[in-house]
Structures are given as structure tokens and as C-alpha cells.
Write a protein that holds these residues in place. Structure first.
Motif, PDB file in Angstrom:
ATOM      1  N   VAL A 262       0.837  -1.197   0.000  1.00 42.24           N
ATOM      2  CA  VAL A 262       0.000   0.000   0.000  1.00 42.24           C
ATOM      3  C   VAL A 262       0.871   1.245   0.000  1.00 42.24           C
ATOM      4  O   VAL A 262       0.716   2.112  -0.847  1.00 42.24           O
ATOM      5  N   LEU A 263       1.817   1.333   0.927  1.00 36.62           N
ATOM      6  CA  LEU A 263       2.681   2.507   1.022  1.00 36.62           C
ATOM      7  C   LEU A 263       4.119   2.073   1.236  1.00 36.62           C
ATOM      8  O   LEU A 263       4.385   1.041   1.854  1.00 36.62           O
ATOM      9  N   LEU A 264       5.036   2.900   0.747  1.00 36.85           N
ATOM     10  CA  LEU A 264       6.458   2.658   0.865  1.00 36.85           C
ATOM     11  C   LEU A 264       7.115   3.991   1.207  1.00 36.85           C
ATOM     12  O   LEU A 264       6.824   5.002   0.569  1.00 36.85           O
ATOM     13  N   VAL A 265       7.999   3.986   2.208  1.00 36.32           N
ATOM     14  CA  VAL A 265       8.635   5.210   2.688  1.00 36.32           C
ATOM     15  C   VAL A 265      10.117   4.941   2.896  1.00 36.32           C
ATOM     16  O   VAL A 265      10.489   3.853   3.332  1.00 36.32           O
ATOM     17  N   SER A 266      10.959   5.925   2.596  1.00 37.22           N
ATOM     18  CA  SER A 266      12.385   5.768   2.849  1.00 37.22           C
ATOM     19  C   SER A 266      13.014   7.123   3.150  1.00 37.22           C
ATOM     20  O   SER A 266      12.542   8.150   2.673  1.00 37.22           O
ATOM     21  N   ASP A 267      14.096   7.096   3.931  1.00 37.71           N
ATOM     22  CA  ASP A 267      14.861   8.315   4.145  1.00 37.71           C
ATOM     23  C   ASP A 267      15.811   8.570   2.968  1.00 37.71           C
ATOM     24  O   ASP A 267      16.489   9.580   2.918  1.00 37.71           O
ATOM     25  N   CYS A 268      15.833   7.661   2.006  1.00 33.70           N
ATOM     26  CA  CYS A 268      16.607   7.798   0.771  1.00 33.70           C
ATOM     27  C   CYS A 268      15.619   7.674  -0.391  1.00 33.70           C
ATOM     28  O   CYS A 268      15.411   6.599  -0.949  1.00 33.70           O
ATOM     29  N   ARG A 269      15.011   8.769  -0.725  1.00 30.09           N
ATOM     30  CA  ARG A 269      13.888   8.815  -1.665  1.00 30.09           C
ATOM     31  C   ARG A 269      14.163   8.112  -3.002  1.00 30.09           C
ATOM     32  O   ARG A 269      13.309   7.410  -3.521  1.00 30.09           O
ATOM     33  N   GLU A 270      15.366   8.280  -3.554  1.00 27.83           N
ATOM     34  CA  GLU A 270      15.640   7.694  -4.866  1.00 27.83           C
ATOM     35  C   GLU A 270      15.574   6.163  -4.858  1.00 27.83           C
ATOM     36  O   GLU A 270      15.357   5.547  -5.895  1.00 27.83           O
ATOM     37  N   LYS A 271      15.692   5.534  -3.698  1.00 29.05           N
ATOM     38  CA  LYS A 271      15.601   4.075  -3.612  1.00 29.05           C
ATOM     39  C   LYS A 271      14.185   3.565  -3.887  1.00 29.05           C
ATOM     40  O   LYS A 271      14.013   2.420  -4.294  1.00 29.05           O
ATOM     41  N   ILE A 272      13.179   4.425  -3.661  1.00 21.80           N
ATOM     42  CA  ILE A 272      11.792   3.974  -3.825  1.00 21.80           C
ATOM     43  C   ILE A 272      11.059   4.694  -4.950  1.00 21.80           C
ATOM     44  O   ILE A 272       9.896   4.397  -5.221  1.00 21.80           O
ATOM     45  N   GLU A 273      11.747   5.630  -5.607  1.00 26.65           N
ATOM     46  CA  GLU A 273      11.140   6.258  -6.775  1.00 26.65           C
ATOM     47  C   GLU A 273      11.089   5.253  -7.915  1.00 26.65           C
ATOM     48  O   GLU A 273      11.677   4.167  -7.832  1.00 26.65           O
ATOM     49  N   GLU A 274      10.405   5.614  -8.998  1.00 27.36           N
ATOM     50  CA  GLU A 274      10.348   4.722 -10.153  1.00 27.36           C
ATOM     51  C   GLU A 274      11.766   4.333 -10.571  1.00 27.36           C
ATOM     52  O   GLU A 274      12.656   5.168 -10.612  1.00 27.36           O
ATOM     53  N   ASP A 275      11.982   3.049 -10.824  1.00 28.06           N
ATOM     54  CA  ASP A 275      13.272   2.452 -11.150  1.00 28.06           C
ATOM     55  C   ASP A 275      14.225   2.401  -9.964  1.00 28.06           C
ATOM     56  O   ASP A 275      15.408   2.086 -10.132  1.00 28.06           O
ATOM     57  N   GLY A 276      13.744   2.688  -8.747  1.00 27.31           N
ATOM     58  CA  GLY A 276      14.565   2.577  -7.546  1.00 27.31           C
ATOM     59  C   GLY A 276      14.807   1.125  -7.181  1.00 27.31           C
ATOM     60  O   GLY A 276      13.963   0.261  -7.418  1.00 27.31           O
ATOM     61  N   SER A 277      15.959   0.844  -6.571  1.00 27.80           N
ATOM     62  CA  SER A 277      16.349  -0.533  -6.264  1.00 27.80           C
ATOM     63  C   SER A 277      15.477  -1.192  -5.201  1.00 27.80           C
ATOM     64  O   SER A 277      15.460  -2.416  -5.105  1.00 27.80           O
ATOM     65  N   MET A 278      14.758  -0.420  -4.409  1.00 28.16           N
ATOM     66  CA  MET A 278      13.921  -0.987  -3.352  1.00 28.16           C
ATOM     67  C   MET A 278      12.427  -0.791  -3.626  1.00 28.16           C
ATOM     68  O   MET A 278      11.604  -0.951  -2.739  1.00 28.16           O
ATOM     69  N   ARG A 279      12.072  -0.466  -4.824  1.00 26.42           N
ATOM     70  CA  ARG A 279      10.664  -0.292  -5.199  1.00 26.42           C
ATOM     71  C   ARG A 279      10.111  -1.667  -5.585  1.00 26.42           C
ATOM     72  O   ARG A 279      10.163  -2.080  -6.739  1.00 26.42           O
ATOM     73  N   VAL A 280       9.612  -2.386  -4.564  1.00 27.57           N
ATOM     74  CA  VAL A 280       9.089  -3.730  -4.762  1.00 27.57           C
ATOM     75  C   VAL A 280       7.649  -3.798  -4.268  1.00 27.57           C
ATOM     76  O   VAL A 280       7.219  -2.968  -3.467  1.00 27.57           O
ATOM     77  N   PHE A 281       6.943  -4.812  -4.747  1.00 27.81           N
ATOM     78  CA  PHE A 281       5.524  -4.967  -4.446  1.00 27.81           C
ATOM     79  C   PHE A 281       5.284  -6.378  -3.947  1.00 27.81           C
ATOM     80  O   PHE A 281       5.579  -7.347  -4.651  1.00 27.81           O
ATOM     81  N   VAL A 282       4.768  -6.500  -2.743  1.00 26.05           N
ATOM     82  CA  VAL A 282       4.548  -7.813  -2.152  1.00 26.05           C
ATOM     83  C   VAL A 282       3.309  -8.469  -2.755  1.00 26.05           C
ATOM     84  O   VAL A 282       2.351  -7.798  -3.126  1.00 26.05           O
ATOM     85  N   GLU A 283       3.351  -9.771  -2.873  1.00 27.00           N
ATOM     86  CA  GLU A 283       2.189 -10.537  -3.297  1.00 27.00           C
ATOM     87  C   GLU A 283       1.805 -11.568  -2.240  1.00 27.00           C
ATOM     88  O   GLU A 283       0.641 -11.748  -1.942  1.00 27.00           O
ATOM     89  N   HIS A 284       2.817 -12.241  -1.661  1.00 21.82           N
ATOM     90  CA  HIS A 284       2.514 -13.324  -0.734  1.00 21.82           C
ATOM     91  C   HIS A 284       3.635 -13.462   0.289  1.00 21.82           C
ATOM     92  O   HIS A 284       4.808 -13.270  -0.031  1.00 21.82           O
ATOM     93  N   ILE A 285       3.280 -13.793   1.530  1.00 18.40           N
ATOM     94  CA  ILE A 285       4.241 -14.100   2.585  1.00 18.40           C
ATOM     95  C   ILE A 285       3.895 -15.486   3.110  1.00 18.40           C
ATOM     96  O   ILE A 285       2.724 -15.784   3.356  1.00 18.40           O
ATOM     97  N   ASP A 286       4.921 -16.322   3.280  1.00 22.98           N
ATOM     98  CA  ASP A 286       4.709 -17.664   3.828  1.00 22.98           C
ATOM     99  C   ASP A 286       5.576 -17.866   5.063  1.00 22.98           C
ATOM    100  O   ASP A 286       6.750 -17.487   5.083  1.00 22.98           O
TER     101      ASP A 286
END
Length: 172
Positions: free
Chosen positions: A41-65
Motif C-alpha cells: 500500500v505505502l512505501l517510505v524511505s529516508d533515501c527517496r531515490e531508492k523507492i522512486e520509479e526504477d529505484g532498487s527498493m521499489r518492490v511490491f509484495v504478493e505473498h508471505i509464507d
């Protein structure tokens, strides 16, 4: 469209969840209750470029086991070269509530198991660290961000992201 209907349902669920009794768990988590389908739903970082489009930490969860040994696996997606790509990660327990994957230490901050979960991720790479807070589900996420010194402007709403749109479009 189906996407509009899905977002409307999510919004109504958020409103209803806020009115219901709070069953928040903040320690001694039952990891077996975390297993299942989740949505970023939401993603926050103190290093904005990591979560912007094409950022290395911009991921989307689907399932946790839950693996039964206090370990978790995550099925995630990222956009790589314009294509939504699947990622699978395994996390093993450490002290406190933390789980560990490579150069990341991830704490579960809070959950009610049925509606939302907050993760706090501290990443260590090349002698630098950055923080990533993730909301899978809903509720009081902005408060946690501010408590950790991260401004509201660094919150990205992942429900509006291309990878999420591709995911839901493929369900139709």
C-alpha cells in the motif's frame, strides 16, 4: 473497470477498519498468522531515490509464507526494464522481532494479522545505510514514518504503480 472497483473496495475497507476495535499486535508475533496474500500500500524511505520509479527498493509484495522454523519467505515483484519481474526472498530470525535477509534487517512493527502489517527495513550496502518502511494493508502508517524522522512527502502510494496495475490487469 476492475481496477477502479478494487481501489474502491480497498478504500471502503480502510474506512471500516478504522472504525472497528484495534487488535494491534506489537510483539511476540504469531508468524503463522502472517502467511497469506498481501498487497503493498505505502512505501517510505529516508533515501527517496531508492523507492522512486526504477529505484532498487521499489518492490511490491504478493505473498508471505511462514516456514514453521520462525523463517518467512516473500514473493515480491519489481519493474525491471519495463517488465514486472518476480522476486522470492527468504528471511531468517534474529534477536527481538527482526528477520534477516542479506544486507537487510527487517523488523515487524505492528500487525492485526487480518488487515495490515508494518515492516521496518534497515539496509546496509557499501558502508551506507538507509531506512525503508513498508505498509502491507492499511491504517496508522504515517505516524510511524514521522516517529522515525521520515517526512510525509517521501511516502509513495504503491496502489497507483505500474507493476500493481499489471498484476491486477492480468487477473481479468
Amino acid at each position: 473497470t476492475k481496477m477502479t472497483l478494487l481501489l474502491l473496495c480497498l478504500g471502503l475497507t480502510l474506512i471500516c477498519a478504522q472504525e472497528e476495535e484495534n487488535n494491534a499486535v506489537t510483539s511476540n508475533f504469531d508468524l503463522s498468522k502472517i502467511s497469506g496474500e498481501w498487497y503493498s500500500v505505502l512505501l517510505v524511505s529516508d533515501c527517496r531515490e531508492k523507492i522512486e520509479e526504477d529505484g532498487s527498493m521499489r518492490v511490491f509484495v504478493e505473498h508471505i509464507d511462514y516456514l514453521g522454523d520462525s523463517s518467512l519467505t516473500f514473493k515480491l515483484h519489481e519493474i525491471e526494464n519495463g517488465t514486472c519481474t518476480e522476486i522470492n526472498l527468504a528471511c531468517k530470525p534474529t534477536e527481538k522481532n527482526a528477520i534477516y535477509k542479506g544486507r537487510n534487517v527487517v523488523d515487524i512493527l505492528e500487525t492485526d494479522y487480518d488487515n495490515y502489517i508494518y515492516f521496518y527495513n534497515k539496509n546496509f550496502k557499501n558502508g551506507e545505510t538507509f531506512l525503508l518502511l513498508e505498509l502491507y494493508g492499511r491504517e496508522r502508517f504515517v505516524k510511524y514514518c514521522e516517529e522515525h524522522g521520515i517526512v510525509k512527502e517521501n511516502i509513495f502510494d504503491l496502489t497507483k504503480d505500474h507493476c500493481a496495475i499489471h498484476k491486477y490487469a492480468s487477473l481479468s
